[in-house]
Design an enzyme around this catalytic site. Sequence first.
Site, PDB file in Angstrom:
ATOM      1  N   ASN A 199       0.472  -1.153  -0.413  1.00 32.92           N
ATOM      2  CA  ASN A 199       0.259  -0.035  -0.261  1.00 32.92           C
ATOM      3  C   ASN A 199       0.878   1.569   0.314  1.00 32.92           C
ATOM      4  O   ASN A 199       0.392   2.296  -0.837  1.00 32.92           O
ATOM      5  CB  ASN A 199      -0.974  -0.407   1.320  1.00 32.92           C
ATOM      6  CG  ASN A 199      -1.741  -0.912   1.243  1.00 32.92           C
ATOM      7  OD1 ASN A 199      -2.363  -1.951   0.250  1.00 32.92           O
ATOM      8  ND2 ASN A 199      -2.430  -1.160   2.240  1.00 32.92           N
TER       9      ASN A 199
ATOM     10  N   ASN B 261      -0.132  -1.644  -6.939  1.00 37.28           N
ATOM     11  CA  ASN B 261       0.108  -2.663  -5.661  1.00 37.28           C
ATOM     12  C   ASN B 261      -1.833  -2.152  -6.059  1.00 37.28           C
ATOM     13  O   ASN B 261      -2.126  -1.526  -5.629  1.00 37.28           O
ATOM     14  CB  ASN B 261       0.467  -2.800  -4.800  1.00 37.28           C
ATOM     15  CG  ASN B 261       0.204  -3.208  -3.925  1.00 37.28           C
ATOM     16  OD1 ASN B 261       0.795  -4.365  -3.101  1.00 37.28           O
ATOM     17  ND2 ASN B 261      -0.705  -2.653  -2.355  1.00 37.28           N
ATOM     18  N   GLU B 262      -2.624  -3.779  -5.319  1.00 40.17           N
ATOM     19  CA  GLU B 262      -3.796  -3.856  -5.027  1.00 40.17           C
ATOM     20  C   GLU B 262      -4.895  -3.044  -5.503  1.00 40.17           C
ATOM     21  O   GLU B 262      -5.363  -2.330  -4.849  1.00 40.17           O
ATOM     22  CB  GLU B 262      -3.842  -3.709  -3.131  1.00 40.17           C
ATOM     23  CG  GLU B 262      -2.960  -5.071  -2.916  1.00 40.17           C
ATOM     24  CD  GLU B 262      -3.951  -6.056  -1.593  1.00 40.17           C
ATOM     25  OE1 GLU B 262      -3.862  -4.787  -0.500  1.00 40.17           O
ATOM     26  OE2 GLU B 262      -3.131  -6.863  -0.790  1.00 40.17           O
TER      27      GLU B 262
ATOM     28  N   GLU C 176       1.759 -11.381  -2.858  1.00 40.93           N
ATOM     29  CA  GLU C 176       1.733 -11.665  -0.882  1.00 40.93           C
ATOM     30  C   GLU C 176       1.024 -12.668  -0.880  1.00 40.93           C
ATOM     31  O   GLU C 176       0.330 -13.303  -0.958  1.00 40.93           O
ATOM     32  CB  GLU C 176       1.060 -10.535  -1.151  1.00 40.93           C
ATOM     33  CG  GLU C 176       1.865  -8.597  -1.170  1.00 40.93           C
ATOM     34  CD  GLU C 176       0.983  -7.388  -0.387  1.00 40.93           C
ATOM     35  OE1 GLU C 176       0.627  -7.963   0.379  1.00 40.93           O
ATOM     36  OE2 GLU C 176       1.234  -6.864  -1.370  1.00 40.93           O
TER      37      GLU C 176
ATOM     38  N   GLN D  16       5.754 -10.217   5.153  1.00 40.48           N
ATOM     39  CA  GLN D  16       6.895  -9.844   5.041  1.00 40.48           C
ATOM     40  C   GLN D  16       8.746 -10.313   5.126  1.00 40.48           C
ATOM     41  O   GLN D  16       8.215 -11.184   6.074  1.00 40.48           O
ATOM     42  CB  GLN D  16       6.898  -8.442   4.783  1.00 40.48           C
ATOM     43  CG  GLN D  16       5.867  -7.648   3.918  1.00 40.48           C
ATOM     44  CD  GLN D  16       5.894  -6.217   4.262  1.00 40.48           C
ATOM     45  OE1 GLN D  16       6.306  -5.762   4.555  1.00 40.48           O
ATOM     46  NE2 GLN D  16       4.486  -5.913   3.855  1.00 40.48           N
TER      47      GLN D  16
HETATM   48  O1  AHR Z   1       1.808  -6.535   3.302  1.00 37.56           O
HETATM   49  C1  AHR Z   1       1.607  -5.886   4.218  1.00 37.56           C
HETATM   50  C2  AHR Z   1      -0.334  -5.167   2.956  1.00 37.56           C
HETATM   51  O2  AHR Z   1      -1.450  -6.173   3.200  1.00 37.56           O
HETATM   52  C3  AHR Z   1      -0.043  -4.598   1.612  1.00 37.56           C
HETATM   53  O3  AHR Z   1       0.913  -3.166   2.217  1.00 37.56           O
HETATM   54  C4  AHR Z   1      -0.909  -4.904   0.912  1.00 37.56           C
HETATM   55  O4  AHR Z   1      -0.358  -4.817  -0.803  1.00 37.56           O
HETATM   56  C5  AHR Z   1      -2.287  -5.731   1.905  1.00 37.56           C
HETATM   57  O5  AHR Z   1      -3.249  -5.295   1.652  1.00 37.56           O
END
Ligand code: AHR
Length: 497
Positions: A74, A174-175, A294, A348
């Site tokens: 995000n 991203n998303e 992810e 992560q």
């Molecule tokens: O990894 C944490 C968050 O989870 C990331 O920023 C986002 O892409 C997802 O919603």
Amino acid sequence: MTDSTAKIFIDTHRTIADISPLLFGGFVEHMGRCVYEGIYDPASPLADANGLRTDVMEALREQKYSVMRYPGGNFLSGYNWLDGVGPKADRPRRRELAWQSIETNQFGTNEFIDFCKAINTKPMLAVNMGTGTIESAGNLVEYCNAPTGSYWADLRASHGYRDPHAVEYWCVGNEMDGPWQIGHLEAEAYGLKALEAAKMMKWQDPSIKTVLCGSSNDRMPTYPEWDRVALEIAWEKVDYHSIHYYAQNQEDDTASYLALPIDLENYVDTVAATLRYAKAKRRSKHDVYLSWDEWQVWYKDRSGRGNWTEAPHLSEEIYNLEDALLVAQWLNVFLRKSDVLKVACVAQVVNIISWLHTRKDGLLKQVSFYSFQLMSNMAKGKALDLLVQSPRHATQRYGDVPHLDVSASYDEASGSQALFVVNRSQTETVHTELVWQGGAPQRVQETWQLAGNDPKAANSWEQPNLLTAKKIANPSVQDGKIALSLPPLSFTAISLA
Ligand code: AHR
């Protein structure tokens, strides 16, 4: 505790696909303490001359990451990459809106490339499709990948990096399906923007591979229509399509939680079918594969507001044995779906939603660290299509499920094989016979096991080695068969030659 029996039939001719090395990837986001106090911490006695944490890098090397996604997440959708390059003293301190934190920009693209080199992994960069323009996306590709002789490449050289970084993998946003995303777009608007961005990026460097944003998870109201629409528009300019998923056990129902791979496989199958549909509709000869960029367990600590501080403690999830067994099964799913799944990044790699936690002077390895480490080191070559006959147990969410969840790999070049078995029964030891129908090995090289009685047991700073992977006695191969006893709540990894 009771006993039962199972059989796993293996044939090295019965293959699924090559296992992409990029399945064992990681993700670094400017969120909480992943970058600052995670991989980069000049104030730590454990930092090297560049401020990189030597203990963290050592652990990441042990996990053999093949690819590393950066800088978000995000965070990406509000990020101006220019803030993070050039002399550190000139870089702006900014309010970072996704995680409500202060971003100092002391770590940026070039530091990330240095970090990837230091841990021997390929970088996967992402371009901002929220506040970012298609022009800034193209400029970043030029900055990273073009030879000197033009504005952005020369800027890179002026920052001390004359040779291009040659970044191969690029996420286009991203998303973008998520209303929480800065600059969120509807599927059609995103597809059109991603197509134009990917065009400019590939004109800058035709050798790059691009990743389209897919649905953020399979519970999104727009899933899987969002994927179909974006794919049909951007198909010819993208090489991968992303999926994300964070697993939860809010109900504290261990049996159902450990059967989650059923949903994970359905998720892959649905998006894979959407890929096939889009390809057919486009009458295309081009292929697009999946990038699960992810994935992780995330529900115990969902904190995401930094209250405008630097490197806040956010989402520092604690992992227990049941999480480690789920991670092992998740990686089994990756192998079983290796025909369509070619990239995956755990989210992560340190502190944030991670099995590694740092203190100024130390590093804690949580139990699921070992599930990943075993598989990333041992799975090589082709994934095998196995026949598993396993006893079953009841679950509330999925009905009866097999005790055993299994995957295997076969590396023709070296003749080595590896088998990965999770016994997700909480009560039964499963006496398992491995039966080769073709390509029987001569001997067992190594057998590793991660096991415990309490699904909620976890490592801590006080007891850092409560749960680790242990080398156990190798079983012998007799007449193309091996007998293994698999305790309840266990993950066993065995390599053979
Ligand atoms: O990894 C944490 C968050 O989870 C990331 O920023 C986002 O892409 C997802 O919603």
